[in-house]
Scaffold this motif. Structure first.
Motif, short mmCIF file in Angstrom:
data_model
loop_
_atom_site.label_atom_id
_atom_site.label_comp_id
_atom_site.label_asym_id
_atom_site.label_seq_id
_atom_site.Cartn_x
_atom_site.Cartn_y
_atom_site.Cartn_z
N ASP A 194 -3.05 3.76 12.92
CA ASP A 194 -1.77 3.51 13.59
C ASP A 194 -0.75 4.60 13.31
OD1 ASP A 194 -2.84 1.16 14.57
OD2 ASP A 194 -1.78 -0.14 13.15
N GLY A 195 -1.07 5.51 12.37
CA GLY A 195 -0.14 6.58 12.03
C GLY A 195 0.91 6.17 11.02
N ARG A 196 0.75 5.00 10.42
CA ARG A 196 1.73 4.52 9.45
C ARG A 196 1.49 5.13 8.07
NH1 ARG A 196 2.29 -1.81 9.95
NH2 ARG A 196 4.39 -1.39 9.19
N LEU A 197 0.25 5.49 7.78
CA LEU A 197 -0.11 6.20 6.55
C LEU A 197 -0.86 7.45 6.94
CD1 LEU A 197 -1.51 3.33 4.27
CD2 LEU A 197 0.70 4.46 4.06
N VAL A 198 -0.77 8.47 6.10
CA VAL A 198 -1.46 9.73 6.36
C VAL A 198 -2.36 10.03 5.17
CG1 VAL A 198 -1.18 12.21 6.77
CG2 VAL A 198 0.47 10.60 7.73
N THR A 199 -3.61 10.38 5.46
CA THR A 199 -4.52 10.77 4.39
C THR A 199 -4.42 12.27 4.20
OG1 THR A 199 -6.40 11.15 5.83
CG2 THR A 199 -6.14 8.93 4.95
N ILE A 216 -6.23 -0.92 5.47
CA ILE A 216 -5.64 0.38 5.13
C ILE A 216 -6.05 1.41 6.17
CG2 ILE A 216 -5.56 2.23 3.42
CD1 ILE A 216 -5.91 0.02 1.26
N MET A 217 -7.32 1.36 6.59
CA MET A 217 -7.78 2.28 7.64
C MET A 217 -6.99 2.06 8.93
SD MET A 217 -10.20 4.27 6.59
CE MET A 217 -11.11 4.73 8.04
N VAL A 271 0.85 -1.20 0.00
CA VAL A 271 0.00 0.00 0.00
C VAL A 271 0.88 1.25 0.00
CG1 VAL A 271 -1.69 1.32 1.32
CG2 VAL A 271 -1.95 -1.15 1.08
N ARG A 272 1.94 1.23 0.79
CA ARG A 272 2.84 2.39 0.87
C ARG A 272 3.44 2.72 -0.50
NH1 ARG A 272 8.56 2.79 2.54
NH2 ARG A 272 8.87 4.92 3.23
N ARG A 273 3.91 1.67 -1.19
CA ARG A 273 4.47 1.90 -2.54
C ARG A 273 3.41 2.46 -3.48
NH1 ARG A 273 7.45 -2.71 -1.29
NH2 ARG A 273 5.86 -4.10 -2.11
N VAL A 293 -5.37 -5.15 -0.86
CA VAL A 293 -5.40 -5.04 0.60
C VAL A 293 -6.76 -4.48 1.00
CG1 VAL A 293 -4.32 -3.96 2.63
CG2 VAL A 293 -2.90 -4.70 0.70
N GLU A 294 -7.39 -5.11 1.99
CA GLU A 294 -8.72 -4.69 2.41
C GLU A 294 -8.72 -3.24 2.88
OE1 GLU A 294 -10.04 -7.30 5.48
OE2 GLU A 294 -9.82 -9.09 4.23
N GLU A 295 -9.84 -2.55 2.62
CA GLU A 295 -9.98 -1.15 3.03
C GLU A 295 -9.80 -1.00 4.54
OE1 GLU A 295 -13.33 1.11 1.49
OE2 GLU A 295 -13.39 -0.22 -0.26
N GLU A 296 -10.37 -1.94 5.31
CA GLU A 296 -10.26 -1.85 6.77
C GLU A 296 -8.81 -1.95 7.22
OE1 GLU A 296 -10.94 -1.02 10.48
OE2 GLU A 296 -12.48 -0.87 8.95
#
Length: 138
Positions: free
Chosen positions: A69-74, A63-64, A37-39, A58-61
């Motif tokens: 967890d702060g690993r991805l930022v929207t 990714i949420m 997802v990060r890539r 990867v399931e949406e949940e």
């Protein structure tokens, strides 16, 4: 039998829990999904959670959860996450900056409360000692 074993909530395998609540195999799989997802997000800035899920599998949940967890930022997806303290839209984590600051101030304020000092023993001023008398510095 080891009393510390429990079943992984994702796959059901027995494991010894550590810092995470899932077994090592599921943890490795989760890390692979995160990197995928990060890539994708790096190569497709501004992609929606739905798009990232569709393109990566990867399931949406999941990714949420990475966002919580702060690993991805929207960015630009208002209302994707809400602050658990006040309900305001946030980009990552569990709390907005205002609620984090409020909680930090409460914690630091409680830690900084001055401890009551015992009353110092009051001695009457001694009279006659040369070192305690006033004088003019030369």
């Amino acid at each position: 039998m080891n009393a510390n074993l429990k079943n992984c909530p994702q796959c059901g395998r027995l494991f010894s829990p550590g810092s995470r609540n899932i077994c090592n195999r599921c943890l490795e799989k989760e890390e692979e999904e995160y990197m995928t997802v990060r890539r994708y997000v790096r190569d497709h800035p501004g992609a929606s959670i739905f798009e990232a899920s569709e393109e990566t599998g990867v399931e949406e949940e999941k990714i949420m959860q990475f966002i919580r967890d702060g690993r991805l930022v929207t960015r630009g997806f208002k209302g994707v996450l809400q602050c658990e303290g006040c309900g305001k839209p946030i980009n990552n984590g569990r709390f907005c900056d205002d609620c984090i600051n409020e909680r930090n101030n409460a914690i630091y304020g409680a830690a900084r409360q001055p401890k009551p000092q015992p009353e110092p023993d009051r001695k009457p001023p001694s009279v006659g000692k040369r070192s305690e008398r006033m004088h003019v510095r030369d």
